[in-house]
Each structure stands twice: as C-alpha cells, then as structure tokens.
Write an enzyme that holds these catalytic residues in place. Structure first.
Site, PDB file in Angstrom:
ATOM      1  N   ARG A   1      -1.225  -1.974  -6.881  1.00  0.00           N
ATOM      2  CA  ARG A   1      -1.394  -3.135  -5.983  1.00  0.00           C
ATOM      3  C   ARG A   1      -2.341  -4.144  -6.622  1.00  0.00           C
ATOM      4  O   ARG A   1      -2.083  -5.357  -6.608  1.00  0.00           O
ATOM      5  CB  ARG A   1      -1.943  -2.638  -4.640  1.00  0.00           C
ATOM      6  CG  ARG A   1      -2.221  -3.696  -3.577  1.00  0.00           C
ATOM      7  CD  ARG A   1      -2.550  -2.973  -2.274  1.00  0.00           C
ATOM      8  NE  ARG A   1      -3.215  -3.795  -1.270  1.00  0.00           N
ATOM      9  CZ  ARG A   1      -2.582  -4.550  -0.374  1.00  0.00           C
ATOM     10  NH1 ARG A   1      -1.263  -4.615  -0.384  1.00  0.00           N
ATOM     11  NH2 ARG A   1      -3.259  -5.230   0.536  1.00  0.00           N
TER      12      ARG A   1
ATOM     13  N   LYS B   1      -1.151  -3.064   8.286  1.00  0.00           N
ATOM     14  CA  LYS B   1      -2.278  -2.682   9.137  1.00  0.00           C
ATOM     15  C   LYS B   1      -2.208  -3.415  10.470  1.00  0.00           C
ATOM     16  O   LYS B   1      -1.848  -4.589  10.526  1.00  0.00           O
ATOM     17  CB  LYS B   1      -3.601  -3.012   8.433  1.00  0.00           C
ATOM     18  CG  LYS B   1      -3.917  -2.082   7.272  1.00  0.00           C
ATOM     19  CD  LYS B   1      -5.298  -2.368   6.714  1.00  0.00           C
ATOM     20  CE  LYS B   1      -5.669  -1.364   5.636  1.00  0.00           C
ATOM     21  NZ  LYS B   1      -7.041  -1.606   5.112  1.00  0.00           N
TER      22      LYS B   1
ATOM     23  N   TYR C   1      -9.706 -11.032  -6.459  1.00  0.00           N
ATOM     24  CA  TYR C   1      -8.829 -11.038  -7.634  1.00  0.00           C
ATOM     25  C   TYR C   1      -9.053 -12.263  -8.513  1.00  0.00           C
ATOM     26  O   TYR C   1      -8.727 -12.240  -9.690  1.00  0.00           O
ATOM     27  CB  TYR C   1      -7.357 -10.954  -7.197  1.00  0.00           C
ATOM     28  CG  TYR C   1      -7.030  -9.650  -6.525  1.00  0.00           C
ATOM     29  CD1 TYR C   1      -6.913  -8.472  -7.262  1.00  0.00           C
ATOM     30  CD2 TYR C   1      -6.870  -9.574  -5.153  1.00  0.00           C
ATOM     31  CE1 TYR C   1      -6.641  -7.267  -6.647  1.00  0.00           C
ATOM     32  CE2 TYR C   1      -6.600  -8.372  -4.523  1.00  0.00           C
ATOM     33  CZ  TYR C   1      -6.481  -7.223  -5.277  1.00  0.00           C
ATOM     34  OH  TYR C   1      -6.218  -6.027  -4.657  1.00  0.00           O
TER      35      TYR C   1
ATOM     36  N   HIS D   1      -3.232  -9.533   3.599  1.00  0.00           N
ATOM     37  CA  HIS D   1      -4.653  -9.645   3.924  1.00  0.00           C
ATOM     38  C   HIS D   1      -4.848 -10.611   5.083  1.00  0.00           C
ATOM     39  O   HIS D   1      -4.253 -11.691   5.103  1.00  0.00           O
ATOM     40  CB  HIS D   1      -5.444 -10.169   2.724  1.00  0.00           C
ATOM     41  CG  HIS D   1      -5.643  -9.147   1.648  1.00  0.00           C
ATOM     42  ND1 HIS D   1      -5.989  -9.463   0.358  1.00  0.00           N
ATOM     43  CD2 HIS D   1      -5.565  -7.785   1.679  1.00  0.00           C
ATOM     44  CE1 HIS D   1      -6.101  -8.364  -0.354  1.00  0.00           C
ATOM     45  NE2 HIS D   1      -5.844  -7.334   0.422  1.00  0.00           N
TER      46      HIS D   1
ATOM     47  N   ARG E   1       0.842  -1.192   0.000  1.00  0.00           N
ATOM     48  CA  ARG E   1       0.000   0.000   0.000  1.00  0.00           C
ATOM     49  C   ARG E   1       0.885   1.252   0.000  1.00  0.00           C
ATOM     50  O   ARG E   1       2.036   1.205   0.462  1.00  0.00           O
ATOM     51  CB  ARG E   1      -0.905   0.023   1.238  1.00  0.00           C
ATOM     52  CG  ARG E   1      -1.760  -1.222   1.411  1.00  0.00           C
ATOM     53  CD  ARG E   1      -2.464  -1.194   2.759  1.00  0.00           C
ATOM     54  NE  ARG E   1      -3.331  -2.367   2.951  1.00  0.00           N
ATOM     55  CZ  ARG E   1      -2.948  -3.504   3.514  1.00  0.00           C
ATOM     56  NH1 ARG E   1      -1.698  -3.630   3.949  1.00  0.00           N
ATOM     57  NH2 ARG E   1      -3.787  -4.507   3.653  1.00  0.00           N
TER      58      ARG E   1
ATOM     59  N   HIS F   1      -3.175   2.270  -5.421  1.00  0.00           N
ATOM     60  CA  HIS F   1      -3.854   1.003  -5.168  1.00  0.00           C
ATOM     61  C   HIS F   1      -4.070   0.217  -6.457  1.00  0.00           C
ATOM     62  O   HIS F   1      -4.152  -1.020  -6.427  1.00  0.00           O
ATOM     63  CB  HIS F   1      -5.190   1.246  -4.470  1.00  0.00           C
ATOM     64  CG  HIS F   1      -5.430   0.314  -3.326  1.00  0.00           C
ATOM     65  ND1 HIS F   1      -4.675   0.328  -2.171  1.00  0.00           N
ATOM     66  CD2 HIS F   1      -6.322  -0.700  -3.161  1.00  0.00           C
ATOM     67  CE1 HIS F   1      -5.103  -0.606  -1.348  1.00  0.00           C
ATOM     68  NE2 HIS F   1      -6.093  -1.247  -1.920  1.00  0.00           N
TER      69      HIS F   1
END
Length: 296
Positions: free
Chosen positions: A245, A169, A277, A268, A145, A242
């Site tokens: 990404r 994150k 995806y 993730h 990111r 993004h």
C-alpha cells in the site's frame, strides 16, 4: 467498570461500525488503565486531571513511544466521553489533557525492481501460485488494505470498467480502479486456479481470495503468504501487505499524481494522513539533487 466497558465496546461495534481490530485496541488500552487504577485503589468515576498526568508519566516510564501514548489517551478520552454522554460522570477528565505530538515515521516502500522480483516469485502454473500472485497484484494495483482485500466479493468487481467496490473503515464505500496486469491475473485465477480449488473441495465461495480449502482468506493468511513469497524471493527486508500500500502511494506521487487523488484512492478521511507520502517523495528529490549537482 466492566459493564460500562462492555457497553462502550458494543457502542463502537454497532453504532460507530468500528472494525474488530480497532475495538480490540480500545479494549486493551482501557483494560490497562483499569489495572492501573485498581493498583492505585481509585474508583474509575473519580479519576481527575492530576491522576491522568500521573498515568501519562507511568506510560512514558515504560519507554512507550509518543504514538502509542497518544493512541491510549485517545481510547480513554473516547471511553470517558461515552461515560459523560450517558450521565455516569459530570465532566470528562480527559477532555483537557493535551495529546502528545505523534512521531512521523516515513513509510517504507519497495522499489520497482524489488516488486518485479516479488511478483515473479509465485509459480503461476499452480492454483495457489495464481492466487498468491493475484494477492500481490491487487494490493499493489489498488493500494487497498489487507482487511479490504479479503472482503472483496466477485460481485464487487466491475470487469468492464476495471473497478472494485471496496468497503473501507467505518463501512465507507469507494471505487478503486485497477490495470491490465491485475485484470489478467483476476481473470486467470477465476477461470483456472480458483475454480480448481473450489471443485477439489466441493465448495462455493463468494469471495475473490480463498485459502487452499476453498474458504474465505483471513488477513493473517495473507500476511503468511507474503512472508513465504519474500523468503522464497530472498529479499533482505520485511514486506507486509501495508508496504505494498505504501509502495502504491509513493510510486503514484513520484510519478506526478496529485495528493487529493491518492487520498481518495487510499480511502483516507484526512489529507494529513496522506501527506506523509509527500515526505518520501521529497526525500527522493533531495537524493536526486545530491547525486546530480556538481556542487553539493
């Protein structure tokens, strides 16, 4: 209510380690709800299931998407859970409110030819051109990111293994590999362009990506740089950090990479998040069938 909101946001930042952007979204959602209950002359501690249903109708009447409504509901559910855990209420009224199913939008990505045009646009004979090319290379080579990119320090890069330690994150660390193209431009920028920028402004900086004053780059700065590259390249689409990404993940899956590996690389928590995806890959397969079968 203002005091409880302040305590909740402090809890998100200090105990849950949420990013400033995530906390800001929570704050926006809760303050919007506060305004609504004030207009209805209701105490926030007296909110019940029926009142929440009316609020949801209010949100839908504003033509908000299901995804936006789901996010707002999640923010309020977390806030009222916080109130419940701190004995401010006897029951979380949001606990039994079902979340609307999210709309699945296929992620947009760039084709190989578009990427080549983008990569070849910055003038790598200049310091800022080297930096701009490096931004593109790192984002695409690693799938990280923009917020993770701007926080990369030189010490996070393992040049021997060609890996970068990323703080994602929730302050979760992961290692992401990078290839030769990316390695070459990291090396070029560190030994040439970055060195010149820092010497010009008599600065020292621990971070890999710096602005023209020799300071740490911001996410907004990265977005503006990419906007400028796209405009100069005359690409007829909006390209965000993004999207690079998305391109990274889509190209990996299209070329045979398994979903679990892509999940790990993207950082993730849930495989469900990564599975979006596969819809892009499936669409490509359908296109191939449509183009190649004599009887369609």
């Amino acid at each position: 209510m203002d005091l409880e909101i302040s305590k909740f946001l402090d809890y998100l930042n200090k105990q849950k380690n949420y990013s400033l952007n995530t906390s800001k979204n929570y704050e926006i959602d809760i303050l919007e709800f506060k305004q609504y209950i004030n207009e209805k002359n209701i105490n926030y501690l007296d909110v019940d299931y029926k009142f929440i249903k009316n609020y949801l109708m209010f949100l839908y009447d504003r033509k908000l998407s299901r995804n936006t409504v789901a996010r707002k509901l999640s923010s309020l559910r977390s806030f009222y859970k916080f109130l419940f855990n701190n004995n401010k209420i006897e029951l979380n009224p949001f606990k039994y409110v079902s979340t609307p199913k999210k709309e699945k939008k296929l992620p947009k990505y760039l084709g190989v030819e578009e990427l080549e045009i983008l990569f070849n646009t910055p003038d790598v004979n200049t310091s800022l051109g080297q930096r701009d090319r490096l931004i593109l290379e790192v984002l695409y080579a690693t799938g990280i990111r923009a917020s993770e990119l701007v926080n990369i320090k030189i010490e996070d890069i393992d040049f021997y293994r060609k890996e970068i330690r990323i703080l994602g994150k929730g302050n979760k660390e992961r290692l992401v590999p990078f290839g030769e193209y990316c390695f070459d431009f990291i090396d070029l920028f560190l030994t040439n362009g970055r060195k010149k920028i820092l010497e010009k402004h008599h600065k020292l900086c621990d971070y890999l990506i710096i602005n023209e004053q020799g300071k740490k780059m911001t996410v907004r700065g990265v977005e503006l740089i990419i906007d400028g590259i796209v405009k100069k390249a005359c690409l007829k689409k909006h390209v965000s950090p993004h999207m690079l990404r998305h391109s990274f993940a889509t190209h990996l899956l299209n070329n045979g990479c398994d979903l679990l590996t892509v999940q790990e690389l993207l950082g993730h928590e849930s495989l469900e998040t990564t599975s979006i995806y596969t819809h892009v890959s499936n669409e490509k397969l359908r296109q191939v069938i449509r183009n190649c079968l004599p009887r369609k």
